[in-house]
Design a protein around this motif. Structure first.
Motif, PDB file in Angstrom:
ATOM      1  N   CYS A   1      -5.126  -3.356  -4.101  1.00  0.00           N
ATOM      2  CA  CYS A   1      -4.467  -2.691  -2.988  1.00  0.00           C
ATOM      3  C   CYS A   1      -2.968  -2.943  -3.064  1.00  0.00           C
ATOM      4  O   CYS A   1      -2.506  -3.865  -3.747  1.00  0.00           O
ATOM      5  CB  CYS A   1      -5.021  -3.149  -1.646  1.00  0.00           C
ATOM      6  SG  CYS A   1      -4.675  -4.862  -1.228  1.00  0.00           S
ATOM      7  N   VAL A   2      -2.228  -2.101  -2.354  1.00  0.00           N
ATOM      8  CA  VAL A   2      -0.773  -2.216  -2.289  1.00  0.00           C
ATOM      9  C   VAL A   2      -0.400  -2.223  -0.815  1.00  0.00           C
ATOM     10  O   VAL A   2      -0.834  -1.343  -0.053  1.00  0.00           O
ATOM     11  CB  VAL A   2      -0.082  -1.042  -3.014  1.00  0.00           C
ATOM     12  CG1 VAL A   2       1.434  -1.244  -3.025  1.00  0.00           C
ATOM     13  CG2 VAL A   2      -0.612  -0.903  -4.433  1.00  0.00           C
ATOM     14  N   SER A   3       0.390  -3.216  -0.401  1.00  0.00           N
ATOM     15  CA  SER A   3       0.744  -3.362   1.008  1.00  0.00           C
ATOM     16  C   SER A   3       2.248  -3.275   1.193  1.00  0.00           C
ATOM     17  O   SER A   3       3.014  -3.771   0.364  1.00  0.00           O
ATOM     18  CB  SER A   3       0.242  -4.708   1.546  1.00  0.00           C
ATOM     19  OG  SER A   3      -1.160  -4.802   1.429  1.00  0.00           O
TER      20      SER A   3
ATOM     21  N   SER B   1       0.502   0.868   6.305  1.00  0.00           N
ATOM     22  CA  SER B   1       0.984  -0.283   5.537  1.00  0.00           C
ATOM     23  C   SER B   1       0.124  -0.628   4.329  1.00  0.00           C
ATOM     24  O   SER B   1       0.444  -1.573   3.605  1.00  0.00           O
ATOM     25  CB  SER B   1       1.065  -1.522   6.446  1.00  0.00           C
ATOM     26  OG  SER B   1       1.974  -1.325   7.502  1.00  0.00           O
ATOM     27  N   HIS B   2      -0.967   0.152   4.099  1.00  0.00           N
ATOM     28  CA  HIS B   2      -1.882  -0.224   3.020  1.00  0.00           C
ATOM     29  C   HIS B   2      -2.390   1.000   2.263  1.00  0.00           C
ATOM     30  O   HIS B   2      -2.669   2.043   2.856  1.00  0.00           O
ATOM     31  CB  HIS B   2      -3.103  -0.982   3.563  1.00  0.00           C
ATOM     32  CG  HIS B   2      -2.758  -2.186   4.373  1.00  0.00           C
ATOM     33  ND1 HIS B   2      -2.203  -3.318   3.831  1.00  0.00           N
ATOM     34  CD2 HIS B   2      -2.912  -2.437   5.700  1.00  0.00           C
ATOM     35  CE1 HIS B   2      -2.015  -4.217   4.786  1.00  0.00           C
ATOM     36  NE2 HIS B   2      -2.431  -3.704   5.926  1.00  0.00           N
ATOM     37  N   ALA B   3      -2.541   0.831   0.961  1.00  0.00           N
ATOM     38  CA  ALA B   3      -3.232   1.799   0.123  1.00  0.00           C
ATOM     39  C   ALA B   3      -4.161   1.008  -0.785  1.00  0.00           C
ATOM     40  O   ALA B   3      -3.821  -0.086  -1.232  1.00  0.00           O
ATOM     41  CB  ALA B   3      -2.258   2.625  -0.706  1.00  0.00           C
ATOM     42  N   VAL B   4      -5.355   1.558  -1.031  1.00  0.00           N
ATOM     43  CA  VAL B   4      -6.345   0.813  -1.811  1.00  0.00           C
ATOM     44  C   VAL B   4      -6.755   1.604  -3.048  1.00  0.00           C
ATOM     45  O   VAL B   4      -6.650   2.830  -3.092  1.00  0.00           O
ATOM     46  CB  VAL B   4      -7.595   0.476  -0.972  1.00  0.00           C
ATOM     47  CG1 VAL B   4      -7.217  -0.368   0.235  1.00  0.00           C
ATOM     48  CG2 VAL B   4      -8.331   1.741  -0.540  1.00  0.00           C
ATOM     49  N   ASN B   5      -7.241   0.861  -4.034  1.00  0.00           N
ATOM     50  CA  ASN B   5      -7.827   1.460  -5.227  1.00  0.00           C
ATOM     51  C   ASN B   5      -9.301   1.713  -4.925  1.00  0.00           C
ATOM     52  O   ASN B   5     -10.068   0.766  -4.732  1.00  0.00           O
ATOM     53  CB  ASN B   5      -7.672   0.484  -6.399  1.00  0.00           C
ATOM     54  CG  ASN B   5      -8.161   1.064  -7.714  1.00  0.00           C
ATOM     55  OD1 ASN B   5      -8.971   1.990  -7.732  1.00  0.00           O
ATOM     56  ND2 ASN B   5      -7.677   0.513  -8.802  1.00  0.00           N
ATOM     57  N   PRO B   6      -9.747   2.975  -4.845  1.00  0.00           N
ATOM     58  CA  PRO B   6     -11.140   3.266  -4.456  1.00  0.00           C
ATOM     59  C   PRO B   6     -12.166   2.562  -5.324  1.00  0.00           C
ATOM     60  O   PRO B   6     -13.264   2.245  -4.850  1.00  0.00           O
ATOM     61  CB  PRO B   6     -11.226   4.792  -4.603  1.00  0.00           C
ATOM     62  CG  PRO B   6      -9.826   5.276  -4.442  1.00  0.00           C
ATOM     63  CD  PRO B   6      -8.967   4.208  -5.071  1.00  0.00           C
TER      64      PRO B   6
END
Length: 241
Positions: free
Chosen positions: A158-160, A200-205
């Motif tokens: 994930c990227v925060s 504030s967050h993106a995730v790798n599915p």
């Protein structure tokens, strides 16, 4: 500049605290009476530099210098002049002999400031290279210990967002970069690889292990290894129930 003190003699630590308190722009990041205590405290002390005694019970200051966190500056503050050559071999910024004057300590702090400024300039140049030279082919350039390394995006869970920075979580490592989350997700190398689940967050599915609904209408994602990320109500519909 934040300074951490390591000395087994309480009067010596007290003197350093008093003199450092009178120097502009200097903060005390913490102190320790031996190397074991220092190694336990330093990872969370947010120190820029360490003032080290040499003769201490157990692990000496010279041995401790070999175990300091990467990038942490050090200067020795000791009553023994015979270790100076070895100290500078360890990349010490200065070698302060006891008893010292306030003026001599101020000179040591100035030398630490100069070295720190040089490190910051080098870091700025390196981060500039990060901004303009990101590779294609499923990798992302990250900084580690003053050098650039290729990180496989598939390994990033994930990227925060953290203000004007992003944190790339690729356990067991986390990398900090000066870039907004919007800019990161829009980069051609990244586009389509991550799912925005919160402002504030993106995730790798590929790393999503489970989804748990919350009473608020939000959800909680559990990623590979147990890391959890909150999903906002507006983004909840993207995910399967």
């Amino acid at each position: 500049m934040r300074i951490f003190i390591v000395d087994d003699e309480p009067p010596a630590r007290a003197k350093l605290r008093r003199l450092l308190g009178g120097l502009p722009g200097v903060e005390l990041a913490g102190e320790a009476g031996d190397a074991i205590e220092a190694l336990a405290k330093l990872p969370t002390a947010a120190a820029d530099a360490v003032l080290l005694d040499i003769q201490m019970p157990g692990i000496s200051g010279l041995e401790l210098a070999l175990q300091l966190p990467p990038g942490l500056l050090c200067a020795f503050c000791t009553a023994y002049d015979e270790h100076a050559v070895r100290a500078f071999d360890l990349n010490a910024v200065d070698y302060l002999l006891k008893p010292y004057t306030p003026e001599r300590l101020a000179q040591t702090i100035d030398r630490l400031r100069e070295r720190l400024a040089g490190k910051e300039q080098a870091r700025t140049r390196l981060l500039g290279a990060l901004q303009s030279a990101q590779p294609l082919g499923g990798h992302w350039l990250v900084e580690r210990r003053g050098a650039l390394h290729k990180l496989a995006l598939d390994a990033v869970q994930c990227v925060s967002a953290a203000g004007n920075y992003i944190e790339l979580h690729a356990p067991p490592d986390t990398f900090l970069e000066r870039r907004t989350l919007n800019a990161f997700l829009a980069h051609p190398t990244v586009a389509g690889r991550f799912l925005r689940v919160h402002r504030s967050h993106a995730v790798n599915p590929a790393h999503i292990q489970s989804i748990a609904s919350l009473p608020t209408g939000e959800a909680l994602l559990t990623l590979t290894g147990g890391h959890q990320v909150r999903v906002s109500r507006s983004q909840r519909q993207q995910l399967a129930p």
